[in-house]
Write a protein that holds these residues in place. Structure first.
Motif, PDB file in Angstrom:
ATOM      1  N   LEU A  75       0.834  -1.209   0.000  1.00  0.00           N
ATOM      2  CA  LEU A  75       0.000   0.000   0.000  1.00  0.00           C
ATOM      3  C   LEU A  75       0.866   1.256   0.000  1.00  0.00           C
ATOM      4  N   PHE A  76       1.899   1.276   0.821  1.00  0.00           N
ATOM      5  CA  PHE A  76       2.799   2.429   0.856  1.00  0.00           C
ATOM      6  C   PHE A  76       3.454   2.647  -0.501  1.00  0.00           C
ATOM      7  N   THR A  77       3.915   1.564  -1.136  1.00  0.00           N
ATOM      8  CA  THR A  77       4.595   1.682  -2.423  1.00  0.00           C
ATOM      9  C   THR A  77       3.669   2.235  -3.489  1.00  0.00           C
ATOM     10  N   ILE A  78       2.459   1.733  -3.549  1.00  0.00           N
ATOM     11  CA  ILE A  78       1.504   2.202  -4.555  1.00  0.00           C
ATOM     12  C   ILE A  78       1.204   3.674  -4.359  1.00  0.00           C
ATOM     13  N   ILE A  79       0.975   4.079  -3.136  1.00  0.00           N
ATOM     14  CA  ILE A  79       0.638   5.481  -2.866  1.00  0.00           C
ATOM     15  C   ILE A  79       1.848   6.384  -3.072  1.00  0.00           C
ATOM     16  N   TYR A  80       2.991   6.010  -2.549  1.00  0.00           N
ATOM     17  CA  TYR A  80       4.190   6.850  -2.625  1.00  0.00           C
ATOM     18  C   TYR A  80       4.681   7.018  -4.054  1.00  0.00           C
ATOM     19  N   ALA A  81       4.693   5.935  -4.814  1.00  0.00           N
ATOM     20  CA  ALA A  81       5.241   5.992  -6.170  1.00  0.00           C
ATOM     21  C   ALA A  81       4.321   6.712  -7.149  1.00  0.00           C
ATOM     22  N   ASN A  82       3.027   6.742  -6.861  1.00  0.00           N
ATOM     23  CA  ASN A  82       2.081   7.321  -7.815  1.00  0.00           C
ATOM     24  C   ASN A  82       1.586   8.713  -7.445  1.00  0.00           C
ATOM     25  N   THR A  83       2.111   9.288  -6.402  1.00  0.00           N
ATOM     26  CA  THR A  83       1.714  10.650  -6.028  1.00  0.00           C
ATOM     27  C   THR A  83       2.938  11.544  -5.980  1.00  0.00           C
ATOM     28  N   GLY A  84       2.765  12.775  -6.323  1.00  0.00           N
ATOM     29  CA  GLY A  84       3.811  13.769  -6.136  1.00  0.00           C
ATOM     30  C   GLY A  84       4.897  13.824  -7.187  1.00  0.00           C
ATOM     31  N   ASP A  85       4.813  13.035  -8.249  1.00  0.00           N
ATOM     32  CA  ASP A  85       5.844  13.041  -9.306  1.00  0.00           C
ATOM     33  C   ASP A  85       7.248  12.943  -8.732  1.00  0.00           C
ATOM     34  N   ARG A  86       7.447  12.045  -7.799  1.00  0.00           N
ATOM     35  CA  ARG A  86       8.729  11.906  -7.099  1.00  0.00           C
ATOM     36  C   ARG A  86       9.866  11.441  -7.994  1.00  0.00           C
ATOM     37  N   PHE A  87       9.555  10.662  -9.014  1.00  0.00           N
ATOM     38  CA  PHE A  87      10.601  10.082  -9.825  1.00  0.00           C
ATOM     39  C   PHE A  87      10.735  10.731 -11.195  1.00  0.00           C
ATOM     40  N   LYS A  88      10.004  11.807 -11.417  1.00  0.00           N
ATOM     41  CA  LYS A  88      10.136  12.532 -12.684  1.00  0.00           C
ATOM     42  C   LYS A  88      11.277  13.526 -12.584  1.00  0.00           C
ATOM     43  N   LYS A  89      11.917  13.767 -13.699  1.00  0.00           N
ATOM     44  CA  LYS A  89      13.039  14.714 -13.738  1.00  0.00           C
ATOM     45  C   LYS A  89      12.540  16.135 -13.690  1.00  0.00           C
TER      46      LYS A  89
END
Length: 87
Positions: free
Chosen positions: A73-87
């Motif tokens: 659940l944490f991974t799904i929410i964290y990775a898909n919100t906030g554009d954390r991994f976009k340049k």
């Protein structure tokens, strides 16, 4: 091991199927390091499941299951919100 060094993005489902122009929008190193930490957590929960079977301790299985579900659940929410991994 490759993911924890920031390499091996081809191992990540979804990222592997993106076009090259879409892949260029993401920070591969940060994404790989994040996914390696997630995989280590999943391995820990699997280890707890195995130990619960060997030691016949039900609470270890429950702890492993809670860790597994919480991590997913944490991974799904964290990775898909906030554009954390976009340049």
């Amino acid at each position: 091991m490759a993911l924890s060094k920031g390499k091996g993005a081809w191992l990540i489902a979804g990222f592997n199927t993106m076009s090259d122009s879409e892949k260029a929008k993401y920070n591969r190193v940060a994404l790989c390091k994040f996914m390696s930490k997630v995989i280590y957590g999943i391995c820990l929960s699997l280890l707890l499941w195995a130990l619960s079977d060997l030691l016949k301790l039900t609470w270890l299985y429950i702890l492993g299951m809670v860790l597994f579900v919480a991590l997913l659940l944490f991974t799904i929410i964290y990775a898909n919100t906030g554009d954390r991994f976009k340049k």
